[in-house]
Scaffold this motif. Structure first.
Motif, PDB file in Angstrom:
ATOM      1  N   GLU A  40       0.254   4.587  10.999  1.00  0.00           N
ATOM      2  CA  GLU A  40       0.942   5.166  10.486  1.00  0.00           C
ATOM      3  C   GLU A  40       1.115   4.984   9.124  1.00  0.00           C
ATOM      4  OE1 GLU A  40       4.908   5.762   9.514  1.00  0.00           O
ATOM      5  OE2 GLU A  40       3.795   5.434  11.392  1.00  0.00           O
ATOM      6  N   LEU A  41      -0.481   4.408   7.960  1.00  0.00           N
ATOM      7  CA  LEU A  41      -0.337   4.281   6.201  1.00  0.00           C
ATOM      8  C   LEU A  41      -0.493   5.949   6.064  1.00  0.00           C
ATOM      9  CD1 LEU A  41      -1.541   1.195   5.660  1.00  0.00           C
ATOM     10  CD2 LEU A  41       0.956   3.094   4.560  1.00  0.00           C
ATOM     11  N   MET A  42      -1.644   6.568   7.535  1.00  0.00           N
ATOM     12  CA  MET A  42      -2.795   7.828   7.161  1.00  0.00           C
ATOM     13  C   MET A  42      -1.706   8.763   7.264  1.00  0.00           C
ATOM     14  SD  MET A  42      -5.506   7.583   5.861  1.00  0.00           S
ATOM     15  CE  MET A  42      -5.430   9.244   5.793  1.00  0.00           C
ATOM     16  N   ARG A  43      -0.431   8.460   7.346  1.00  0.00           N
ATOM     17  CA  ARG A  43       0.639   9.965   7.005  1.00  0.00           C
ATOM     18  C   ARG A  43       0.984  10.280   6.013  1.00  0.00           C
ATOM     19  NH1 ARG A  43       1.594  10.898  12.837  1.00  0.00           N
ATOM     20  NH2 ARG A  43       1.556   9.115  14.353  1.00  0.00           N
ATOM     21  N   ASN A  44       1.088   9.170   4.997  1.00  0.00           N
ATOM     22  CA  ASN A  44       1.325   9.383   3.799  1.00  0.00           C
ATOM     23  C   ASN A  44       0.827  10.273   3.056  1.00  0.00           C
ATOM     24  OD1 ASN A  44       1.670   8.730   0.766  1.00  0.00           O
ATOM     25  ND2 ASN A  44       1.700   6.378   1.237  1.00  0.00           N
ATOM     26  N   PRO A  45       0.556  11.368   2.449  1.00  0.00           N
ATOM     27  CA  PRO A  45      -0.222  12.207   1.283  1.00  0.00           C
ATOM     28  C   PRO A  45      -0.864  12.110   0.643  1.00  0.00           C
ATOM     29  CG  PRO A  45       1.964  13.173   0.928  1.00  0.00           C
ATOM     30  CD  PRO A  45       2.325  11.194   2.232  1.00  0.00           C
ATOM     31  N   VAL A  79     -10.036  12.528   5.605  1.00  0.00           N
ATOM     32  CA  VAL A  79     -10.454  12.124   5.466  1.00  0.00           C
ATOM     33  C   VAL A  79     -12.521  12.180   4.973  1.00  0.00           C
ATOM     34  CG1 VAL A  79     -12.427  11.755   7.701  1.00  0.00           C
ATOM     35  CG2 VAL A  79      -9.619  11.632   7.907  1.00  0.00           C
ATOM     36  N   LEU A  80     -13.343  11.193   4.913  1.00  0.00           N
ATOM     37  CA  LEU A  80     -14.600  10.902   3.746  1.00  0.00           C
ATOM     38  C   LEU A  80     -15.065  10.697   4.724  1.00  0.00           C
ATOM     39  CD1 LEU A  80     -12.949   9.686   0.455  1.00  0.00           C
ATOM     40  CD2 LEU A  80     -13.918  12.252   1.391  1.00  0.00           C
ATOM     41  N   TRP A  81     -16.427  10.023   4.708  1.00  0.00           N
ATOM     42  CA  TRP A  81     -17.886   9.784   5.243  1.00  0.00           C
ATOM     43  C   TRP A  81     -18.487   9.159   4.295  1.00  0.00           C
ATOM     44  CZ3 TRP A  81     -22.750  10.705   5.582  1.00  0.00           C
ATOM     45  CH2 TRP A  81     -23.523  10.214   6.925  1.00  0.00           C
ATOM     46  N   GLY A  82     -19.444   7.741   4.500  1.00  0.00           N
ATOM     47  CA  GLY A  82     -20.505   7.888   3.902  1.00  0.00           C
ATOM     48  C   GLY A  82     -21.667   6.619   4.721  1.00  0.00           C
ATOM     49  N   ILE A 122       0.860  -1.043  -0.042  1.00  0.00           N
ATOM     50  CA  ILE A 122      -0.050   0.180  -0.258  1.00  0.00           C
ATOM     51  C   ILE A 122       0.874   1.009   0.053  1.00  0.00           C
ATOM     52  CG2 ILE A 122      -2.050   1.242   1.834  1.00  0.00           C
ATOM     53  CD1 ILE A 122      -2.281  -1.869   2.712  1.00  0.00           C
ATOM     54  N   ALA A 123       1.831   1.601   0.683  1.00  0.00           N
ATOM     55  CA  ALA A 123       2.890   2.500   0.431  1.00  0.00           C
ATOM     56  C   ALA A 123       3.007   2.433  -0.588  1.00  0.00           C
ATOM     57  CB  ALA A 123       3.772   1.917   1.861  1.00  0.00           C
ATOM     58  N   ALA A 124       3.677   1.095  -1.510  1.00  0.00           N
ATOM     59  CA  ALA A 124       4.270   1.890  -2.345  1.00  0.00           C
ATOM     60  C   ALA A 124       3.328   2.608  -3.656  1.00  0.00           C
ATOM     61  CB  ALA A 124       4.950   0.519  -2.862  1.00  0.00           C
ATOM     62  N   ILE A 125       2.617   2.723  -3.647  1.00  0.00           N
ATOM     63  CA  ILE A 125       0.706   3.136  -4.333  1.00  0.00           C
ATOM     64  C   ILE A 125       1.798   4.470  -4.807  1.00  0.00           C
ATOM     65  CG2 ILE A 125      -1.191   3.470  -4.884  1.00  0.00           C
ATOM     66  CD1 ILE A 125      -1.570   1.079  -2.695  1.00  0.00           C
ATOM     67  N   ARG A 126       1.541   4.642  -6.034  1.00  0.00           N
ATOM     68  CA  ARG A 126       1.845   6.036  -6.595  1.00  0.00           C
ATOM     69  C   ARG A 126       1.017   7.451  -6.739  1.00  0.00           C
ATOM     70  NH1 ARG A 126       5.690   5.188 -11.527  1.00  0.00           N
ATOM     71  NH2 ARG A 126       3.606   3.959 -12.447  1.00  0.00           N
ATOM     72  N   ILE A 127      -0.178   6.747  -6.027  1.00  0.00           N
ATOM     73  CA  ILE A 127      -1.605   7.177  -6.655  1.00  0.00           C
ATOM     74  C   ILE A 127      -2.996   7.630  -5.787  1.00  0.00           C
ATOM     75  CG2 ILE A 127      -1.964   7.024  -8.938  1.00  0.00           C
ATOM     76  CD1 ILE A 127      -4.379   5.270  -8.337  1.00  0.00           C
ATOM     77  N   GLU A 177      -8.164  13.490  13.225  1.00  0.00           N
ATOM     78  CA  GLU A 177      -7.136  13.899  13.537  1.00  0.00           C
ATOM     79  C   GLU A 177      -5.905  14.248  13.161  1.00  0.00           C
ATOM     80  OE1 GLU A 177      -6.964  12.937  18.259  1.00  0.00           O
ATOM     81  OE2 GLU A 177      -9.136  13.638  18.772  1.00  0.00           O
ATOM     82  N   LEU A 178      -5.960  13.191  13.318  1.00  0.00           N
ATOM     83  CA  LEU A 178      -4.638  12.722  12.232  1.00  0.00           C
ATOM     84  C   LEU A 178      -3.803  13.279  11.408  1.00  0.00           C
ATOM     85  CD1 LEU A 178      -1.385  11.389  12.415  1.00  0.00           C
ATOM     86  CD2 LEU A 178      -2.892   9.716  11.565  1.00  0.00           C
TER      87      LEU A 178
END
Length: 294
Positions: free
Chosen positions: A202-207, A244-247, A171-176, A238-239
């Protein structure tokens, strides 16, 4: 002699949607919902994992009127396979108020993606969850990501909690941009310190990383009103408040426990977020950037 495969059916949504106490701002978006059928117009896929009750476009419109939501993102459901007709029909009938996320098969071409983009699709979804077929072919996964990158699309990842740690490097290697569905389906009873949720943080620190803080009814261990899921939604908001999305996840396919009422779910979101500025980001600003940026 081959036996006919039995396809399980799933429960329908609560038909009596309560008017929520919280009234969302203009332009608010349900960033994760589905349309099912009607099956005599839009047939279900023969190899589907489940059969839902019909939940057509008109019923989705009625739901959104009650909730006070002006826009939506339809996530194409696996029960319709890779035939996108039902989702494209709803987008076309919405007058620009709906965008979509597609499901594709191995035969998809650049021309197909161009047609889907013209029809209002802005992302592609991959299921990793076991009850929907498990791990996709990863070579196909990587090919699709390279095909949709020039279109400015994102990829939606539907994961089970136990998958997020072993898949973290992939997941961290995804470019999009990538969107994690339903808070990675972590189990609330295991607490916010559980490895799966810590990996999600930790993944959510990725922009490039986005997350949907919906599915509180799916991760709850106590059942309705699902308040044990609130700490997870709050930490994610918060992070990464801008991602963040919601549905609603209406009509809530394959719910094993309590069927939620969608009015209560909107009030639960309002409880999860501290103020109106945060709610507006999640309901209006963030989905606008991801789905209406053209």
């Amino acid at each position: 002699m081959n036996e006919t495969r039995k396809i399980p059916t799933c429960k329908g949504p609560d038909p009596d949607t309560r008017t929520p106490r919280y009234r969302p701002p203009p332009g608010a978006c349900d960033a994760h919902c589905h349309v099912f059928g009607p099956g005599d117009v839009f047939p279900y896929a023969p190899d589907r994992a489940y059969t839902p009750p019909d939940a057509p476009f008109e019923a989705l419109q009625k739901l959104h009127r009650i909730l006070g939501l002006d826009r939506a993102v339809i996530v194409h459901a696996s029960c319709h396979g890779s035939d996108m007709t039902v989702t494209l029909d709803a987008i076309a009938r919405s007058g620009g108020a709906i965008r979509g996320v597609c499901v594709v098969d191995q035969g998809v071409t650049e021309q197909d993606f161009a047609r889907l983009h013209e029809g209002g699709i802005r992302g592609v979804r991959f299921n990793f969850v076991k009850h929907l077929g498990g791990m996709p072919d990863m070579a196909f996964f990587q090919r699709v990501l390279s095909q949709v990158e020039p279109l400015g699309w994102h990829v939606v990842l539907h994961l089970d909690a136990q998958d997020i740690v072993p898949l973290a490097s992939t997941i961290a290697a995804i470019r999009i941009p990538f969107v994690i569905d339903h808070m990675a389906r972590v189990k609330a009873k295991d607490g916010v310190e559980q490895p799966a949720f810590q990996q999600l943080l930790e993944l959510m620190r990725n922009p490039l990383a986005w997350v949907k803080i919906c599915g509180m009814e799916r991760i709850s261990s106590t059942g309705a009103p699902f308040r044990d899921a609130l700490p997870f939604a709050r930490k994610l908001a918060e992070l990464a408040p801008e991602r963040v999305l919601w549905g609603t996840d209406w009509p809530h396919p394959n719910i094993a426990g309590d069927m939620p009422n969608d009015g209560d779910l909107l009030d639960l979101l309002a409880e999860a977020l501290p103020d109106e500025a945060a709610r507006r980001r999640v309901l209006v600003d963030n989905p606008t950037r991801l789905y209406w940026n053209d």
